[in-house]
Enzyme design. Structure first.
Site, PDB file in Angstrom:
ATOM      1  N   PRO A 321       1.251  -1.539   0.036  1.00  0.00           N
ATOM      2  CA  PRO A 321       0.121   0.517  -0.234  1.00  0.00           C
ATOM      3  C   PRO A 321       1.168   1.285   0.233  1.00  0.00           C
ATOM      4  CG  PRO A 321       0.228  -1.168   2.287  1.00  0.00           C
ATOM      5  CD  PRO A 321       0.607  -1.935   1.192  1.00  0.00           C
ATOM      6  N   GLY A 322       0.720   2.378  -0.530  1.00  0.00           N
ATOM      7  CA  GLY A 322       0.879   3.663  -0.836  1.00  0.00           C
ATOM      8  C   GLY A 322       0.608   4.274   0.063  1.00  0.00           C
ATOM      9  N   ARG A 323      -0.750   4.841  -1.002  1.00  0.00           N
ATOM     10  CA  ARG A 323      -1.446   5.439  -1.176  1.00  0.00           C
ATOM     11  C   ARG A 323      -2.413   5.706  -0.004  1.00  0.00           C
ATOM     12  NH1 ARG A 323      -4.656   7.832  -5.652  1.00  0.00           N
ATOM     13  NH2 ARG A 323      -3.259   5.900  -6.833  1.00  0.00           N
ATOM     14  N   CYS A 391       0.133  28.573 -16.451  1.00  0.00           N
ATOM     15  CA  CYS A 391      -0.092  28.995 -18.310  1.00  0.00           C
ATOM     16  C   CYS A 391      -1.086  27.789 -18.586  1.00  0.00           C
ATOM     17  CB  CYS A 391       0.965  29.733 -18.860  1.00  0.00           C
ATOM     18  SG  CYS A 391       1.789  31.056 -17.422  1.00  0.00           S
TER      19      CYS A 391
HETATM   20  C1  LIG Z   1       1.858   2.119  -7.693  1.00  0.00           C
HETATM   21  C2  LIG Z   1       2.487   1.078  -6.500  1.00  0.00           C
HETATM   22  C3  LIG Z   1       2.081   0.337  -5.827  1.00  0.00           C
HETATM   23  C4  LIG Z   1       1.169   1.621  -4.932  1.00  0.00           C
HETATM   24  O1  LIG Z   1      -0.013   1.449  -5.075  1.00  0.00           O
HETATM   25  P1  LIG Z   1      -1.199   2.798  -4.467  1.00  0.00           P
HETATM   26  O2  LIG Z   1      -2.458   2.629  -5.127  1.00  0.00           O
HETATM   27  O3  LIG Z   1      -0.437   3.180  -3.673  1.00  0.00           O
HETATM   28  O4  LIG Z   1      -1.542   1.964  -3.286  1.00  0.00           O
HETATM   29  C5  LIG Z   1       2.477  -0.518  -5.337  1.00  0.00           C
HETATM   30  N1  LIG Z   1       3.283  -1.778  -5.666  1.00  0.00           N
HETATM   31  C6  LIG Z   1       3.382  -1.198  -7.153  1.00  0.00           C
HETATM   32  C7  LIG Z   1       4.314  -2.189  -7.547  1.00  0.00           C
HETATM   33  C8  LIG Z   1       2.933  -0.450  -7.308  1.00  0.00           C
HETATM   34  O5  LIG Z   1       3.550  -0.017  -8.703  1.00  0.00           O
END
Ligand SMILES: *Cc1c(COP(=O)(O)O)cnc(C)c1O
Length: 463
Positions: A321-323, A391
């Site tokens: 998870p990132g987001r 712009c």
């Molecule tokens: C972008 C990505 C993530 C994270 O995605 P989120 O939408 O931010 O959770 C995890 N694994 C891979 C391989 C990604 O490309």
């Protein structure tokens, strides 16, 4: 909350133009906890505060635009993911969402691992003190230099994305007398975006090696033959901002099918499966994301069930998870510069940032919400579009939202849920100076990424 209960319509329109909004919210001053970081609230004067500090003070100290990240919220979310998946799984935070040394320290302390996908992200991860064996290295075209650096550092895994890379990584590792732990990223023919997903036989995209036509099985065959590689598992990432778990269900089914075929052909059971990231967050009150424990339960059950069916030992699961960790923890604070009412349409509110600090609206048609942060107001709602100072007419931060009709230049407005893919995708378009990231917790605010200066810009301009 009844939205239609509000007595007044938007000031500048008798008939609302087309847009992504419903009716104005019942209370324009309310802060929906779904979209705001954990410690965000309004103080007795009605000023928005985070970590115990009000935004007027923050704007004076750090300027605008600026991103404010709620450290307690970040740690809580990271820990919730870690706890939900337990000791038999790994949580890799996707560094591309937002990465800085402070964030790396928080992740380390909360027991998470870290995904990187470039030499720059790898350097930041190592500089922040993340042990190399807790780092995974991604990307569809890693350079020889990047691979060399990753193998040298001893990263826990490299996720292989092509046939060329299988050979490249094997060769680099062998030449250093090492055996690199790797996963193979496959495309399972599932594309998930927000509330929908499509399952197809093939997938038309640059990432991964297709499962459907036997290429993934061939990649496994080759990887298993190379001395420089230790193949530990299969990786699948199906999309982003996903709310519907059924895409993961199909993905897990297909990945486990591959694990079964590998066992049947080679007599080996790969010990790991990575299901990627992509879990959605609430950008507006209309979004209903799942909690980490629900996600963990669902994913673990899906994988166990599939493995039982295939009579395989359940592999160690990892997720990325990132987001879902960083997204909700930050907001962007802007100062209102100009206000242009367009009769019968909407009111354009220009802020001191724009597509250089949040490209997602222009890039993905992303939706955001916004509030008047430096005070409350009882004025009637007006339909606004928050635009930047660049712009481009597509320089939109919030496409459609309601703000009080007495909004004035000098007011501070805040856009929540900008922790992911905003600072990390920020640009210098129009030679904008990229905003700082300020961590706030326990009435303490400190810069973790400083504001760019004109000297920074000129330093690169060597002509
Ligand atoms: C972008 C990505 C993530 C994270 O995605 P989120 O939408 O931010 O959770 C995890 N694994 C891979 C391989 C990604 O490309």
């Amino acid at each position: 909350m009844s939205r239609s209960a509000h007595p007044a319509g938007p000031r500048h329109a008798d008939v609302l133009p087309e847009g992504h909004y419903s009716a104005p919210p019942a209370d324009l001053n309310a802060l929906d906890p779904k979209v705001w970081a954990q410690t965000v609230t309004r103080d007795a004067q009605g000023v928005v505060t985070v970590g115990g500090i009000d935004v007027k003070t923050l704007a004076e100290r750090f300027g605008t635009p600026a991103y404010f990240i709620d450290e307690a919220d970040f740690r809580t979310r990271a820990r919730a993911w870690r706890t939900a998946f337990g000791p038999d799984a790994d949580v890799f935070y996707a560094g591309k969402a937002f990465l800085s040394r402070a964030v790396v320290r928080w992740l380390y302390e909360e027991g998470l691992n870290l995904d990187v996908c470039s030499g720059g992200e790898l350097s930041t991860a190592l500089a922040g003190g993340m042990p190399a064996d807790r780092i995974a290295f991604h990307g569809n075209n890693k350079s020889v230099e990047e691979i060399t650096k990753a193998v040298e550092a001893g990263v826990g895994r490299i996720v292989l994305d092509s046939f060329q890379e299988i050979v490249r990584v094997a060769h680099i590792a062998s030449s250093m007398g090492k055996r690199q732990r790797v996963q193979i990223r496959v495309t399972v023919g599932v594309e998930a975006h927000t509330h929908e997903f499509i399952a197809t036989a093939h997938e038309d995209q640059k990432f991964g090696i297709p499962l459907a036509d036997g290429q993934a099985a061939e990649a496994v065959r080759r990887a298993l033959q190379l001395d420089g590689l230790e193949l530990i598992g299969i990786h699948s990432h199906i999309g982003s901002q996903i709310f519907d778990m059924s895409g993961f269900e199909v993905a897990a089914h297909r990945v486990v099918g591959l694990l079964r075929d590998i066992r049947d052909e080679h007599g080996v059971e790969l010990p790991e499966i990575d299901l990627g990231g992509g879990l959605g967050i609430a950008y507006t009150s209309d979004d209903d994301p799942r909690e980490p424990h629900e996600i963990a339960k669902a994913l673990t059950e899906i994988v166990s069930r599939e493995c039982e069916g295939a009579r395989l030992r359940t592999p160690r699961i990892s997720v990325e998870p990132g987001r879902a960790i960083v997204g909700p923890t930050a907001f962007t604070l802007y100062e209102v510069g100009t206000i242009k009412p367009l009769q019968g349409l909407r009111t354009y509110v220009s802020v001191d940032g724009g597509m250089s600090d949040n490209i997602r609206t222009a890039l993905y048609d992303a939706e955001y919400s916004v509030c008047l942060a430096s005070r409350t107001s009882d004025a009637e709602p007006m339909l606004v579009r928050i635009v930047g100072k660049h712009c481009e007419s597509g320089d939109i931060v919030v496409r459609d939202a309601f703000l009080p009709a007495d909004l004035a230049p000098g007011d501070l407005i805040a856009v929540p849920a900008t922790g992911a893919y905003c600072r990390s995708m920020a640009s210098n378009y129009n030679h904008a100076l990229r905003p700082p990231v300020v961590a706030v917790s326990d009435s303490d605010a400190r810069v973790i990424v400083r504001r760019e200066t004109e000297d920074d810009l000129l330093r690169l301009d060597v002509g």
